[in-house]
Design a protein around this motif. Structure first.
Motif, PDB file in Angstrom:
ATOM      1  N   UNK A 115       0.881  -1.165   0.000  1.00 58.20           N
ATOM      2  CA  UNK A 115       0.000   0.000   0.000  1.00 58.20           C
ATOM      3  C   UNK A 115       0.919   1.215   0.000  1.00 58.20           C
ATOM      4  N   UNK A 116       0.622   2.198  -0.826  1.00 56.80           N
ATOM      5  CA  UNK A 116       1.517   3.337  -0.916  1.00 56.80           C
ATOM      6  C   UNK A 116       0.729   4.626  -1.124  1.00 56.80           C
ATOM      7  N   UNK A 117       1.331   5.766  -0.823  1.00 55.75           N
ATOM      8  CA  UNK A 117       0.641   7.028  -1.073  1.00 55.75           C
ATOM      9  C   UNK A 117       0.438   7.224  -2.573  1.00 55.75           C
ATOM     10  N   UNK A 118      -0.506   8.074  -2.953  1.00 52.61           N
ATOM     11  CA  UNK A 118      -0.681   8.349  -4.379  1.00 52.61           C
ATOM     12  C   UNK A 118       0.599   8.922  -4.987  1.00 52.61           C
ATOM     13  N   UNK A 119       0.962   8.404  -6.150  1.00 53.97           N
ATOM     14  CA  UNK A 119       2.165   8.846  -6.851  1.00 53.97           C
ATOM     15  C   UNK A 119       1.767   9.720  -8.036  1.00 53.97           C
ATOM     16  N   UNK A 120       2.294  10.921  -8.063  1.00 51.36           N
ATOM     17  CA  UNK A 120       2.151  11.819  -9.210  1.00 51.36           C
ATOM     18  C   UNK A 120       3.502  11.887  -9.902  1.00 51.36           C
ATOM     19  N   UNK A 121       3.538  11.518 -11.169  1.00 56.54           N
ATOM     20  CA  UNK A 121       4.771  11.665 -11.939  1.00 56.54           C
ATOM     21  C   UNK A 121       4.751  13.004 -12.663  1.00 56.54           C
ATOM     22  N   UNK A 122       5.868  13.707 -12.598  1.00 58.51           N
ATOM     23  CA  UNK A 122       6.010  15.002 -13.258  1.00 58.51           C
ATOM     24  C   UNK A 122       7.003  14.859 -14.395  1.00 58.51           C
ATOM     25  N   UNK A 123       6.567  15.117 -15.632  1.00 59.13           N
ATOM     26  CA  UNK A 123       7.436  14.963 -16.798  1.00 59.13           C
ATOM     27  C   UNK A 123       7.560  16.250 -17.588  1.00 59.13           C
ATOM     28  N   UNK A 124       8.786  16.536 -18.034  1.00 54.27           N
ATOM     29  CA  UNK A 124       9.029  17.758 -18.816  1.00 54.27           C
ATOM     30  C   UNK A 124       9.145  17.478 -20.307  1.00 54.27           C
ATOM     31  N   UNK A 125       9.379  16.201 -20.674  1.00 51.43           N
ATOM     32  CA  UNK A 125       9.623  15.900 -22.088  1.00 51.43           C
ATOM     33  C   UNK A 125       8.939  14.606 -22.471  1.00 51.43           C
ATOM     34  N   UNK A 126       8.756  14.418 -23.784  1.00 52.59           N
ATOM     35  CA  UNK A 126       8.142  13.194 -24.289  1.00 52.59           C
ATOM     36  C   UNK A 126       8.989  11.968 -23.935  1.00 52.59           C
ATOM     37  N   UNK A 127      10.331  12.006 -24.114  1.00 55.30           N
ATOM     38  CA  UNK A 127      11.115  10.819 -23.710  1.00 55.30           C
ATOM     39  C   UNK A 127      10.901  10.438 -22.246  1.00 55.30           C
ATOM     40  N   UNK A 128      10.796  11.417 -21.340  1.00 54.72           N
ATOM     41  CA  UNK A 128      10.523  11.084 -19.940  1.00 54.72           C
ATOM     42  C   UNK A 128       9.193  10.361 -19.795  1.00 54.72           C
ATOM     43  N   UNK A 129       8.177  10.833 -20.520  1.00 52.64           N
ATOM     44  CA  UNK A 129       6.844  10.244 -20.419  1.00 52.64           C
ATOM     45  C   UNK A 129       6.798   8.829 -20.979  1.00 52.64           C
ATOM     46  N   UNK A 130       7.685   8.526 -21.915  1.00 41.34           N
ATOM     47  CA  UNK A 130       7.655   7.226 -22.573  1.00 41.34           C
ATOM     48  C   UNK A 130       8.428   6.154 -21.810  1.00 41.34           C
TER      49      UNK A 130
END
Length: 591
Positions: A115-130
């Motif tokens: 069980x973990x806290x909600x994770x929000x990913x923050x991305x600045x670029x398309x490669x990071x998102x992929x």
């Protein structure tokens, strides 16, 4: 008399930004903006970089710390595996985690938690998102629409969880400088200092994910707020047999005690079956000390969680001998059969109370019987064997049987003034889980542990359950106002994250005038844990009745009820009764 109040840093929603590195630039600007602009009474922003970068990071750290952001640089010199271990414990103390720069350490850390806290990913670029999986990502926040789209393509069936929040164009500090310049030099500034347009988007996102984390309504027990009758029955070093049930006359007034608690909304209790009275001769069972209590509970409509071994056993048994396990399983089978003659309700059993404390007190420091030293782990394994054998016997009689395993919940902190590695205190802290790990087969599987046996986790928590280790004050307790103190809700979160089993506060209380304030603190922390998705299903006031002290027969004023009777009922501690009534209302079970 004033009592310690929780440290102020523990009250707001805590948000942890986790970075691959932190060396200024856009990341620093975004954290600074949030730290300076969000309401500090509602939100606290911390940051944790996982590695050093080629860029000098000290100015960025100082700059953020000057805005009130706590930058934790503990992991900078850790190897990857050590960073993952550190993160897995660290993140249980936060309501929201935000990972940036596609940080590689966060998913392995989350994978260790059930069980973990909600994770929000923050991305600045398309490669990071992929890059990387998204199955543990609650929301993905891209800096542009292209980044959001790339992330959404990797979140099948929930593309709506990918959002766009542009990077801030200027920090809150630059906004205020511009506003001051316009106002003082040109007289054209708006009435209110401008804020960055991304702020409402972030705040709305925080509120959204927090609203999704609450635990389902509790349904495990007959009442959420419960009372526990002290039922210790060990031999003292003097040779005298302790029997707190008899000393408080609860054995002869069980019906009235159950009914009185039920009138106050406490319809579930912990109580004890005294093995030393039931099996005075091997294999011969006399239930005259047990059946009247079971009938009284049935008549009062009270659900009882029965302790089978609360530190005491028959005098003819050697606790170190294999026969102890066999005899205990036989006792468990016999009492299960006896209870079925009284009620067909689903039975709840606590086979062995506080295996960890029992093993330490009786096997290492000679405080409890069998008064040994240097044999704590041996006794712990023996008690786990006995518990496992008893559970199989109880299920043989009634396959519906439920098991509660009640263990102390503690936090051992490294003393900041000690010249010892943090790992020393950490190892001691983690030892508290060995009883659960034995019962579930995670360690010493050869004794028969199985995940199905770790049914319901009960945690026993008192004001003295956290302390510092390694310095001159080793073992000195710390209270809720200490900056190192971990909120109870964090400890509950970490326990649930480790085992993913339903749990409840099996014991909590304190003596004298702190009884009501302490219950309010615990109830508040239980509410906070439930809001974070931890299914805390009960809160047991323990002991619920004043009793003579184990060692000196002193009057322990720690209960809701007194030992004395007033007008046919037990006396009641007025301030605590008010706190109990509020907790009963706040945690009212769904109909």
């Amino acid at each position: 008399m004033p009592f310690a109040l929780p440290h102020p840093d523990d009250r707001p929603v805590r948000i942890l930004f986790v970075f691959a590195w932190l060396a200024g630039g856009e990341e620093e600007a975004e954290i600074r903006l949030l730290a300076q602009s969000l309401d500090p009474a509602r939100f606290r922003i911390d940051a944790l970089p996982c590695a050093r970068s080629a860029t000098v990071h000290d100015p960025a750290f100082r700059s953020l710390r000057n805005t009130g952001v706590n930058v934790d640089d503990t992991a900078l010199d850790y190897a990857f595996a050590d960073t993952v271990t550190y993160l897995a414990k660290k993140i249980t103390g936060y309501e929201i985690i935000i990972s940036c720069q596609d940080v590689a350490d966060i998913y392995p850390a989350l994978d260790r938690l059930q069980h973990h806290p909600p994770l929000i990913e923050r991305g600045r670029s398309v490669p990071e998102a992929m890059v990387g999986p998204k199955h543990l990502t609650t929301r993905y926040v891209g800096a542009s629409e292209d980044v959001r789209t790339a992330a959404a393509d990797r979140m099948p069936g929930r593309a709506q969880h990918a959002r766009t929040i542009p990077l801030p164009e200027m920090s809150a500090q630059r906004c205020r400088r511009l506003w001051n310049w316009l106002r003082t030099r040109l007289g054209i500034a708006p009435a209110v200092p401008p804020s960055d347009p991304v702020l409402p988007l972030w705040q709305s996102l925080f509120d959204e994910v927090l609203a999704e984390t609450a635990a389902p309504p509790p349904r495990l027990f007959r009442s959420f707020v419960q009372g526990g009758f002290e039922c210790a029955s060990q031999r003292l070093q003097t040779g005298r047999r302790l029997d707190v049930i008899a000393a408080t006359r609860h054995d002869t007034h069980a019906g009235g005690d159950y009914s009185q608690l039920a009138q106050m909304g406490l319809r579930t209790v912990r109580d004890g079956a005294r093995w030393h009275l039931i099996e005075r001769q091997p294999g011969v069972y006399d239930f005259s000390s047990f059946l009247p209590m079971a009938h009284a509970a049935n008549q009062a409509g009270t659900q009882v969680l029965w302790d089978l071994l609360h530190y005491g056993w028959p005098d003819d048994i050697d606790i170190w001998h294999p026969e102890f396990v066999i005899r205990f399983a036989g006792f468990a089978r016999a009492i299960a059969q006896a209870l079925r003659t009284v009620s067909d309700e689903v039975p709840f059993w606590c086979p062995v109370n506080e295996i960890s404390f029992f093993a330490w007190a009786g096997g290492d420091v000679r405080y409890l019987n069998p008064f040994a030293t240097g044999r704590g782990m041996e006794l712990k394994v023996q008690l786990a064997r006995a518990s496992i054998a008893a559970m199989h016997a109880l299920r043989d009689v009634d396959p519906r049987a439920r098991f509660v395993h009640c263990e102390p919940l503690i936090a051992i902190h490294p003393d900041p003034g000690a010249d010892l590695p943090r790992s020393v205190a950490e190892r001691l802290d983690q030892a508290q889980f060995e009883a659960f790990d034995l019962l579930s087969g995670q360690i010493w599987p050869q004794i028969g542990g199985d995940p199905s046996l770790l049914d319901i986790i009960g945690v026993n928590y008192y004001p003295r359950n956290q302390w510092l280790h390694g310095g001159p004050g080793t073992g000195t307790g710390i209270d809720v106002d200490h900056p190192t103190y971990r909120p109870l809700s964090d400890l509950l979160f970490a326990t649930y994250a480790r085992y993913h089993r339903p749990l409840f506060i099996a014991e909590t209380g304190v003596e004298d005038n702190r009884r009501a304030p302490w219950l309010r603190y615990v109830a508040g922390e239980v509410s906070r844990a439930r809001a974070r998705g931890v299914p805390v299903d009960g809160l047991c006031l323990y002991p619920v009745m004043n009793h003579p002290g184990w060692d000196d027969d002193r009057a322990c004023q720690n209960g809701l009820l007194t030992q004395q009777f007033i007008g046919g009922q037990r006396g009641v501690d007025a301030p605590l009764s008010v706190a109990v009534a509020k907790a009963v209302t706040d945690f009212a079970l769904p109909r």
